[in-house]
Design a protein around this motif. Structure first.
Motif, PDB file in Angstrom:
ATOM      1  N   LEU A  78       0.873  -1.331  -0.027  1.00  0.00           N
ATOM      2  CA  LEU A  78      -0.071  -0.401  -0.093  1.00  0.00           C
ATOM      3  C   LEU A  78       0.812   1.475  -0.284  1.00  0.00           C
ATOM      4  O   LEU A  78       1.341   1.471   1.132  1.00  0.00           O
ATOM      5  CB  LEU A  78      -1.023   0.023   0.997  1.00  0.00           C
ATOM      6  CG  LEU A  78      -1.783   1.519   0.839  1.00  0.00           C
ATOM      7  CD1 LEU A  78      -2.871   1.599   0.341  1.00  0.00           C
ATOM      8  CD2 LEU A  78      -2.809   0.817   2.636  1.00  0.00           C
ATOM      9  N   PRO A  79       1.495   1.767  -0.829  1.00  0.00           N
ATOM     10  CA  PRO A  79       2.405   3.035  -1.346  1.00  0.00           C
ATOM     11  C   PRO A  79       0.772   4.217  -0.238  1.00  0.00           C
ATOM     12  O   PRO A  79      -0.253   3.729  -0.647  1.00  0.00           O
ATOM     13  CB  PRO A  79       2.368   2.963  -2.351  1.00  0.00           C
ATOM     14  CG  PRO A  79       2.034   2.211  -3.536  1.00  0.00           C
ATOM     15  CD  PRO A  79       0.950   1.113  -2.853  1.00  0.00           C
ATOM     16  N   ARG A  80       1.937   5.546  -0.492  1.00  0.00           N
ATOM     17  CA  ARG A  80       1.145   5.903   0.270  1.00  0.00           C
ATOM     18  C   ARG A  80       0.314   7.576  -1.011  1.00  0.00           C
ATOM     19  O   ARG A  80       1.014   7.118  -2.184  1.00  0.00           O
ATOM     20  CB  ARG A  80       1.948   7.417   1.212  1.00  0.00           C
ATOM     21  CG  ARG A  80       2.782   6.680   1.843  1.00  0.00           C
ATOM     22  CD  ARG A  80       3.480   7.432   3.049  1.00  0.00           C
ATOM     23  NE  ARG A  80       4.126   6.914   3.853  1.00  0.00           N
ATOM     24  CZ  ARG A  80       3.903   6.440   5.537  1.00  0.00           C
ATOM     25  NH1 ARG A  80       2.024   8.083   5.308  1.00  0.00           N
ATOM     26  NH2 ARG A  80       3.555   7.190   6.581  1.00  0.00           N
ATOM     27  N   PRO A  81      -0.923   7.864  -1.025  1.00  0.00           N
ATOM     28  CA  PRO A  81      -0.893   8.691  -1.448  1.00  0.00           C
ATOM     29  C   PRO A  81       0.311   9.726  -2.037  1.00  0.00           C
ATOM     30  O   PRO A  81       0.806  10.639  -1.439  1.00  0.00           O
ATOM     31  CB  PRO A  81      -2.616   9.099  -1.111  1.00  0.00           C
ATOM     32  CG  PRO A  81      -2.095   9.830  -0.006  1.00  0.00           C
ATOM     33  CD  PRO A  81      -1.013   8.212   0.886  1.00  0.00           C
ATOM     34  N   ARG A  82      -0.562  10.306  -3.487  1.00  0.00           N
ATOM     35  CA  ARG A  82       0.535  11.400  -3.814  1.00  0.00           C
ATOM     36  C   ARG A  82       0.198  13.262  -3.347  1.00  0.00           C
ATOM     37  O   ARG A  82      -0.714  12.811  -2.405  1.00  0.00           O
ATOM     38  CB  ARG A  82      -0.008  11.629  -4.835  1.00  0.00           C
ATOM     39  CG  ARG A  82       0.770  12.888  -5.923  1.00  0.00           C
ATOM     40  CD  ARG A  82       0.858  13.018  -7.618  1.00  0.00           C
ATOM     41  NE  ARG A  82       1.937  13.573  -8.577  1.00  0.00           N
ATOM     42  CZ  ARG A  82       2.484  13.515  -8.743  1.00  0.00           C
ATOM     43  NH1 ARG A  82       3.031  11.625  -8.339  1.00  0.00           N
ATOM     44  NH2 ARG A  82       3.684  14.549  -9.210  1.00  0.00           N
ATOM     45  N   GLY A  83       1.432  12.889  -2.880  1.00  0.00           N
ATOM     46  CA  GLY A  83       1.527  14.199  -1.675  1.00  0.00           C
ATOM     47  C   GLY A  83       1.280  13.919   0.085  1.00  0.00           C
ATOM     48  O   GLY A  83       2.218  15.027   0.911  1.00  0.00           O
ATOM     49  N   GLN A  84       1.716  12.538  -0.144  1.00  0.00           N
ATOM     50  CA  GLN A  84       2.398  11.852   1.616  1.00  0.00           C
ATOM     51  C   GLN A  84       3.131  11.452   1.230  1.00  0.00           C
ATOM     52  O   GLN A  84       2.911  10.425   2.000  1.00  0.00           O
ATOM     53  CB  GLN A  84       1.154  12.637   1.956  1.00  0.00           C
ATOM     54  CG  GLN A  84       0.361  13.559   2.512  1.00  0.00           C
ATOM     55  CD  GLN A  84      -0.899  12.929   3.625  1.00  0.00           C
ATOM     56  OE1 GLN A  84      -0.678  12.201   4.311  1.00  0.00           O
ATOM     57  NE2 GLN A  84      -1.722  13.550   3.371  1.00  0.00           N
TER      58      GLN A  84
END
Length: 426
Positions: A78-84
């Motif tokens: 589960l990668p982090r969302p873009r911007g974080q």
């Protein structure tokens, strides 16, 4: 060819200082919100302030507020969302100290240990180095002609030489292209999460402020190809590369990339600036294991090792390798620099990728152990400072570090003669 002068040495150094202050003006002021309240939205960006105010504000500003949006804990799937993806305002460890000013100092003075044996903040040849750097940037064709395209391609741009034959391309790829490309996104996320307009532009300005300072610290000669490869090729390529969503996802999922920085301190009575460093950490999961990850750390030190997860996102890491000590000679024909190499071994403890403490064995000319305790380890009520201990055969040096990442300490320094600035006739 006689040396070209753009500005006088002192005027050029003063302009460099003013440029750095102007770059940091919107950066070091933490939004004045009560601890625990959400960060202001981008539409409520802070108004312009005098240049002096941003330098004083961190001394009285509260700690960074919580993230704008809560994100799930990192997992391999589960990668982090873009911007974080590379910065999430964790209130402990290295991430709690990350801000544009600490990033500039850690990156800018990263190589001071290699080029100055006394490491005095006000004892470096800033003016002469600045003149040489500007002279190289103003005459790119002349510098390339001096070294020759074949040597530039083999040593600086393409992986075609080894350490004995040149090999400057290796840190160009690992540190400038990948490492600093990732940090530029991390800075952009910092600016965005703190409500500043144009976070990408501010990130670029901050990165180039840090890199110009770094190149000055490295004491370029009158003819030097290395700063041109860094500033004009790999730095901009890294910033553009990490703006690609595919690249960001590639280094924020199963393969993780982060930065473990130092806690810059000004030690008395020598006036030396120490413990400023930037180490890029890239880790991958060990096959058939949920607890173990293999990682490599690059920067002034190059180490490899394993991390074991002990639950709740926390883990111990053990690594070994080598590190550069001090530049002992330089070759103006190839722009190659020979350094003293010493063994390194480190024990690290992090939580969710934010380093809480580290112990580094440093087998250098006069070192032994370097210990960093980051905010979140020692708590004095609601205040949690950082600490630095440098244990040497000649004695102990120590410092207390503020939560925003800068500290003051005391201890006996290591006086010596700094290597001269290299020069070469065109």
């Amino acid at each position: 060819m006689p040396q070209r002068r753009w500005w006088g040495g002192q005027a050029g150094a003063a302009l460099l200082g003013l440029a750095m202050i102007s770059v940091l003006a919107p950066a070091v002021v933490v939004p004045a919100v009560a601890h625990g309240q959400p960060v202001a939205s981008p539409s409520a960006a802070p108004s312009a302030a005098p240049l002096v105010a941003p330098l004083v504000a961190p001394l009285v500003a509260p700690r960074l507020s919580p993230p704008i949006v809560l994100v799930p804990r990192r997992t391999d799937s589960l990668p982090r969302p873009r911007g974080q993806r590379f910065y999430t305002q964790l209130p402990y460890g290295t991430e709690s100290q990350f801000n544009p000013l600490s990033a500039l100092l850690n990156e800018g003075f990263n190589d001071l240990v290699l080029y100055s044996t006394d490491m005095k903040l006000f004892g470096q040849p800033y003016a002469a180095s600045w003149r040489n750097l500007v002279g190289n940037l103003r005459d790119v064709r002349g510098v390339v002609r001096f070294y020759g395209w074949n040597r530039v391609l083999r040593n600086e741009l393409l992986p075609l030489t080894g350490a004995k034959d040149g090999g400057q391309w290796l840190p160009n790829y690992t540190d400038h292209l990948l490492g600093n490309g990732m940090v530029s996104v991390r800075l952009e996320e910092w600016y965005a999460q703190h409500g500043y307009p144009a976070p990408f532009a501010l990130s670029v300005l901050t990165m180039y402020g840090a890199h110009f300072l770094n190149e000055v610290i490295e004491r370029p000669g009158r003819v030097s190809i290395d700063p041109l490869a860094d500033l004009l090729v790999f730095d901009p390529l890294g910033m553009l590369l990490f703006r690609l969503d595919r690249v960001q996802r590639a280094f924020s999922g199963p393969v993780r990339m982060t930065v473990w920085s130092g806690q810059p301190v000004l030690t008395m009575p020598t006036g030396a600036i120490e413990n400023a460093f930037t180490e890029f950490v890239t880790s991958v999961p060990v096959p058939r294991s949920r607890q173990w990850r293999a990682f490599v750390m690059t920067g002034v030190n190059v180490l490899g090792g394993l991390r074991r997860d002990v639950g709740n996102g926390e883990g111990y890491s053990l690594a070994a390798g080598a590190g550069a000590d001090v530049v002992r000679s330089s070759d103006s024909t190839t722009d190659a620099r020979a350094v003293n190499i010493g063994a390194r071994a480190g024990l690290y403890y992090d939580r969710n990728g934010s380093l809480l403490w580290s112990v580094l064995y440093n087998r250098s000319r006069d070192g032994l152990l370097v210990v960093n305790l980051y905010p979140g380890v020692v708590k004095l009520g609601s205040f949690s400072p950082g600490f630095w201990f440098d244990i040497r055969p000649a004695g102990l040096r120590f410092a207390v570090v503020a939560p925003f990442g800068l500290g003051a300490g005391f201890g006996k320094g290591s006086p010596g003669l700094a290597p001269p600035i290299r020069s070469a006739a065109r």
